[in-house]
Each structure stands twice: as C-alpha cells, then as structure tokens.
Design a protein around this motif. Sequence first.
Motif, PDB file in Angstrom:
ATOM      1  N   ALA A 130       0.822  -1.214   0.000  1.00  0.00           N
ATOM      2  CA  ALA A 130       0.000   0.000   0.000  1.00  0.00           C
ATOM      3  C   ALA A 130       0.851   1.258   0.000  1.00  0.00           C
ATOM      4  O   ALA A 130       0.394   2.321  -0.427  1.00  0.00           O
ATOM      5  CB  ALA A 130      -0.944  -0.001   1.208  1.00  0.00           C
ATOM      6  N   SER A 131       2.101   1.157   0.452  1.00  0.00           N
ATOM      7  CA  SER A 131       2.985   2.318   0.435  1.00  0.00           C
ATOM      8  C   SER A 131       3.300   2.767  -0.985  1.00  0.00           C
ATOM      9  O   SER A 131       3.698   3.907  -1.218  1.00  0.00           O
ATOM     10  CB  SER A 131       4.287   2.004   1.174  1.00  0.00           C
ATOM     11  OG  SER A 131       5.004   0.956   0.521  1.00  0.00           O
ATOM     12  N   LYS A 213      14.609   3.386  -0.098  1.00  0.00           N
ATOM     13  CA  LYS A 213      15.499   4.235  -0.872  1.00  0.00           C
ATOM     14  C   LYS A 213      15.147   4.230  -2.353  1.00  0.00           C
ATOM     15  O   LYS A 213      15.223   5.256  -3.037  1.00  0.00           O
ATOM     16  CB  LYS A 213      16.949   3.791  -0.674  1.00  0.00           C
ATOM     17  CG  LYS A 213      17.490   4.032   0.732  1.00  0.00           C
ATOM     18  CD  LYS A 213      18.949   3.645   0.822  1.00  0.00           C
ATOM     19  CE  LYS A 213      19.503   3.927   2.225  1.00  0.00           C
ATOM     20  NZ  LYS A 213      20.936   3.524   2.327  1.00  0.00           N
ATOM     21  N   MET A 214      14.770   3.057  -2.862  1.00  0.00           N
ATOM     22  CA  MET A 214      14.439   2.924  -4.279  1.00  0.00           C
ATOM     23  C   MET A 214      12.941   3.040  -4.549  1.00  0.00           C
ATOM     24  O   MET A 214      12.502   2.929  -5.688  1.00  0.00           O
ATOM     25  CB  MET A 214      14.948   1.572  -4.799  1.00  0.00           C
ATOM     26  CG  MET A 214      16.445   1.380  -4.676  1.00  0.00           C
ATOM     27  SD  MET A 214      17.368   2.565  -5.673  1.00  0.00           S
ATOM     28  CE  MET A 214      16.892   2.063  -7.308  1.00  0.00           C
ATOM     29  N   ASN A 215      12.158   3.253  -3.480  1.00  0.00           N
ATOM     30  CA  ASN A 215      10.696   3.325  -3.617  1.00  0.00           C
ATOM     31  C   ASN A 215      10.143   2.086  -4.309  1.00  0.00           C
ATOM     32  O   ASN A 215       9.362   2.163  -5.265  1.00  0.00           O
ATOM     33  CB  ASN A 215      10.287   4.581  -4.397  1.00  0.00           C
ATOM     34  CG  ASN A 215      10.433   5.839  -3.564  1.00  0.00           C
ATOM     35  OD1 ASN A 215      10.220   5.827  -2.355  1.00  0.00           O
ATOM     36  ND2 ASN A 215      10.825   6.923  -4.213  1.00  0.00           N
ATOM     37  N   VAL A 236       7.149 -10.254  -7.786  1.00  0.00           N
ATOM     38  CA  VAL A 236       6.416  -9.105  -8.306  1.00  0.00           C
ATOM     39  C   VAL A 236       7.012  -7.850  -7.679  1.00  0.00           C
ATOM     40  O   VAL A 236       7.122  -7.757  -6.455  1.00  0.00           O
ATOM     41  CB  VAL A 236       4.909  -9.195  -7.984  1.00  0.00           C
ATOM     42  CG1 VAL A 236       4.179  -7.951  -8.480  1.00  0.00           C
ATOM     43  CG2 VAL A 236       4.308 -10.447  -8.605  1.00  0.00           C
ATOM     44  N   VAL A 237       7.419  -6.905  -8.510  1.00  0.00           N
ATOM     45  CA  VAL A 237       8.058  -5.690  -8.036  1.00  0.00           C
ATOM     46  C   VAL A 237       7.165  -4.490  -8.329  1.00  0.00           C
ATOM     47  O   VAL A 237       6.768  -4.259  -9.476  1.00  0.00           O
ATOM     48  CB  VAL A 237       9.436  -5.477  -8.703  1.00  0.00           C
ATOM     49  CG1 VAL A 237      10.077  -4.190  -8.182  1.00  0.00           C
ATOM     50  CG2 VAL A 237      10.338  -6.676  -8.435  1.00  0.00           C
ATOM     51  N   TRP A 238       6.841  -3.751  -7.282  1.00  0.00           N
ATOM     52  CA  TRP A 238       6.090  -2.506  -7.402  1.00  0.00           C
ATOM     53  C   TRP A 238       7.064  -1.350  -7.185  1.00  0.00           C
ATOM     54  O   TRP A 238       7.877  -1.386  -6.266  1.00  0.00           O
ATOM     55  CB  TRP A 238       4.991  -2.428  -6.346  1.00  0.00           C
ATOM     56  CG  TRP A 238       3.904  -3.434  -6.528  1.00  0.00           C
ATOM     57  CD1 TRP A 238       3.927  -4.743  -6.152  1.00  0.00           C
ATOM     58  CD2 TRP A 238       2.629  -3.205  -7.123  1.00  0.00           C
ATOM     59  NE1 TRP A 238       2.750  -5.358  -6.468  1.00  0.00           N
ATOM     60  CE2 TRP A 238       1.919  -4.437  -7.067  1.00  0.00           C
ATOM     61  CE3 TRP A 238       2.015  -2.093  -7.688  1.00  0.00           C
ATOM     62  CZ2 TRP A 238       0.638  -4.567  -7.565  1.00  0.00           C
ATOM     63  CZ3 TRP A 238       0.723  -2.217  -8.177  1.00  0.00           C
ATOM     64  CH2 TRP A 238       0.055  -3.452  -8.119  1.00  0.00           C
ATOM     65  N   SER A 239       6.985  -0.329  -8.020  1.00  0.00           N
ATOM     66  CA  SER A 239       7.895   0.806  -7.866  1.00  0.00           C
ATOM     67  C   SER A 239       7.176   2.100  -8.203  1.00  0.00           C
ATOM     68  O   SER A 239       6.196   2.127  -8.955  1.00  0.00           O
ATOM     69  CB  SER A 239       9.118   0.646  -8.773  1.00  0.00           C
ATOM     70  OG  SER A 239       8.727   0.647 -10.137  1.00  0.00           O
ATOM     71  N   VAL A 240       7.699   3.184  -7.629  1.00  0.00           N
ATOM     72  CA  VAL A 240       7.183   4.521  -7.910  1.00  0.00           C
ATOM     73  C   VAL A 240       7.958   5.090  -9.078  1.00  0.00           C
ATOM     74  O   VAL A 240       9.192   5.193  -9.033  1.00  0.00           O
ATOM     75  CB  VAL A 240       7.328   5.432  -6.681  1.00  0.00           C
ATOM     76  CG1 VAL A 240       6.871   6.841  -7.024  1.00  0.00           C
ATOM     77  CG2 VAL A 240       6.516   4.883  -5.516  1.00  0.00           C
ATOM     78  N   GLN A 241       7.262   5.460 -10.145  1.00  0.00           N
ATOM     79  CA  GLN A 241       7.915   6.006 -11.325  1.00  0.00           C
ATOM     80  C   GLN A 241       7.994   7.527 -11.233  1.00  0.00           C
ATOM     81  O   GLN A 241       7.060   8.189 -10.786  1.00  0.00           O
ATOM     82  CB  GLN A 241       7.140   5.606 -12.591  1.00  0.00           C
ATOM     83  CG  GLN A 241       7.059   4.091 -12.803  1.00  0.00           C
ATOM     84  CD  GLN A 241       8.422   3.470 -13.034  1.00  0.00           C
ATOM     85  OE1 GLN A 241       9.245   4.034 -13.741  1.00  0.00           O
ATOM     86  NE2 GLN A 241       8.654   2.329 -12.417  1.00  0.00           N
ATOM     87  N   ASP A 242       9.118   8.050 -11.661  1.00  0.00           N
ATOM     88  CA  ASP A 242       9.310   9.504 -11.699  1.00  0.00           C
ATOM     89  C   ASP A 242       8.685  10.036 -12.981  1.00  0.00           C
ATOM     90  O   ASP A 242       9.220   9.831 -14.081  1.00  0.00           O
ATOM     91  CB  ASP A 242      10.813   9.825 -11.661  1.00  0.00           C
ATOM     92  CG  ASP A 242      11.069  11.326 -11.467  1.00  0.00           C
ATOM     93  OD1 ASP A 242      10.142  12.127 -11.710  1.00  0.00           O
ATOM     94  OD2 ASP A 242      12.209  11.686 -11.104  1.00  0.00           O
ATOM     95  N   VAL A 243       7.541  10.693 -12.869  1.00  0.00           N
ATOM     96  CA  VAL A 243       6.818  11.155 -14.050  1.00  0.00           C
ATOM     97  C   VAL A 243       7.596  12.230 -14.811  1.00  0.00           C
ATOM     98  O   VAL A 243       7.393  12.418 -16.018  1.00  0.00           O
ATOM     99  CB  VAL A 243       5.436  11.719 -13.648  1.00  0.00           C
ATOM    100  CG1 VAL A 243       4.558  10.637 -13.099  1.00  0.00           C
ATOM    101  CG2 VAL A 243       5.566  12.857 -12.637  1.00  0.00           C
ATOM    102  N   ASP A 244       8.518  12.914 -14.159  1.00  0.00           N
ATOM    103  CA  ASP A 244       9.309  13.930 -14.831  1.00  0.00           C
ATOM    104  C   ASP A 244      10.288  13.320 -15.828  1.00  0.00           C
ATOM    105  O   ASP A 244      10.744  13.982 -16.760  1.00  0.00           O
ATOM    106  CB  ASP A 244      10.077  14.774 -13.818  1.00  0.00           C
ATOM    107  CG  ASP A 244       9.144  15.608 -12.944  1.00  0.00           C
ATOM    108  OD1 ASP A 244       8.032  15.897 -13.399  1.00  0.00           O
ATOM    109  OD2 ASP A 244       9.529  15.934 -11.802  1.00  0.00           O
ATOM    110  N   LYS A 245      10.619  12.051 -15.589  1.00  0.00           N
ATOM    111  CA  LYS A 245      11.575  11.377 -16.487  1.00  0.00           C
ATOM    112  C   LYS A 245      10.851  10.577 -17.559  1.00  0.00           C
ATOM    113  O   LYS A 245      11.455  10.070 -18.474  1.00  0.00           O
ATOM    114  CB  LYS A 245      12.496  10.477 -15.675  1.00  0.00           C
ATOM    115  CG  LYS A 245      13.394  11.238 -14.708  1.00  0.00           C
ATOM    116  CD  LYS A 245      14.292  10.277 -13.948  1.00  0.00           C
ATOM    117  CE  LYS A 245      15.204  11.023 -12.982  1.00  0.00           C
ATOM    118  NZ  LYS A 245      16.099  10.123 -12.239  1.00  0.00           N
TER     119      LYS A 245
END
Length: 245
Positions: A130-131, A213-215, A236-245
């Motif tokens: 959920a984070s 650290k890697m979100n 299964v890997v969930w990650s936060v994507q940097d929308v600016d990139k």
Amino acid sequence: MKNLVIRLASAYDSSIPQYVGAMTEDLARISGTGYMAYGGAGIFLSLPLLSDLQRVFETCHAFKERGDRMLASCIYAHTNTKFTWERGLCQLDLRGDASGFFESGRPLPLSVHHWSSWFQADMVALGKVASICGDECLLRRFHLSKDWFLVNGYSVIQDTTLWNNPRPMEQTWEKSKYKGSVSDPFAFSLGPLRRVDADKVSMRLRGVVVDDKMNKVRQMYVLNGTDEAPPRVLEVVWSVQDVDK
C-alpha cells in the motif's frame, strides 16, 4: 484504518446512539449467540450510547464472562439502540483455508479476524504494498496473462473460472462445526458461493521486501513443491515512477 475511519464518519451519525459491528459469517452459530456484534470484527459505540450505558455499568458488568453477548444484552435491555451490521467489517469465522475469501475480488474489507489462528494470512505482509499503490490496490485482482491473475498481497492464481462466472466466492474453508437447519450456513453472509476448484493453481505470498530508498516493494509468491515438481517462485516488483523522467 483510514478506510474504516472514512466509512464510520460518512455512514453513521455519531451524535445519536450507535451500536455498529458485524455478525459471524456462520449462520449456524447465531442460534447460540443471537443477533449481535462480534468483537473480532470490531465493535463501535457512539458517545451518546456510552453515556446511556454508564448509568447501568455495574448491572451489566456483573455478566462480564459472557463477553460480546454481555454488551449486546446490556444495550438491548437498557437502551432503545439496535445493532447495525456494517458489512465491510469481517469476523471471518472461517477455519482451515480462507483463500476463497481473499481471492474473491470483492471490495477490500474494513477489518479481518482470525488471520493467524483459525486460518493463516499474513495481513502485515499483505498491507506493505500500500505504500506504493495505496490501500485501494490491496487484494485487487490484476489480470497478468491468459488465466493468470495477481490477487495483490495474497496470491498469484491460475483460474479458468474467473472469466465465466466471476461473482461466486470459492468455498475453500471447512464446514460449520455448529448444528443448524441451513444446508449452507455461510451463504447468508458470503454468498453466492461455489465449490472448491480442484484445478486452480495458487502461489501464496511468502515474503515482502520494502526498499524505501528505491521506492520499491518486492513480493515473493511461492507454489510449494511436490515429489514430481520443484517449488515455483514468482517475484512481483512494485515501484514509484518519476513522471518527470
């Protein structure tokens, strides 16, 4: 907890007496307990109701060994407040394998009980993703490929029946221990239900690693091995994507 607070605040008027909770899922149990809130699912009393009960505290507390029934009896005997069943709260009086409940694709419950006693479901590990994706993604079914689905935080399943009839819940748990006249005592709360799918493959969540650290959140789903086949592991890997990139 956030979803629970929102539900209580939006659905109930706390300025009047309120007795809110959930029943057992096992209709056969009710004959021995009556219509009341079960503490495992959570019981919520408004302050006006507590004020009414304060006046008869000594009278009711004398029957404290009756547990949840003491509270219900006290409210019914000394106030005009009646029990309100909040369907999002789950007592989960299910023994053995509760995977049918968690893999059903139904709305996320507001509470669960017995998850480390009557059955096993690691709710702490389940909630860590959920984070990344928020509470709304927990236990949500995502289609992966062909007949494979991710039940987020619980399992990865191969199930051909989801396309044809997605609504019935698979009744994976043990039959009721209580005698009753109803042939299927769980249908009144969890129905519609369907029989266990012997062909279903279910890889259960066995570990979660949170990388702040890697979100990222890494989930490990495992299918236990047999004499004929080794264990199978899916990450299964969930990650936060940097929308600016």
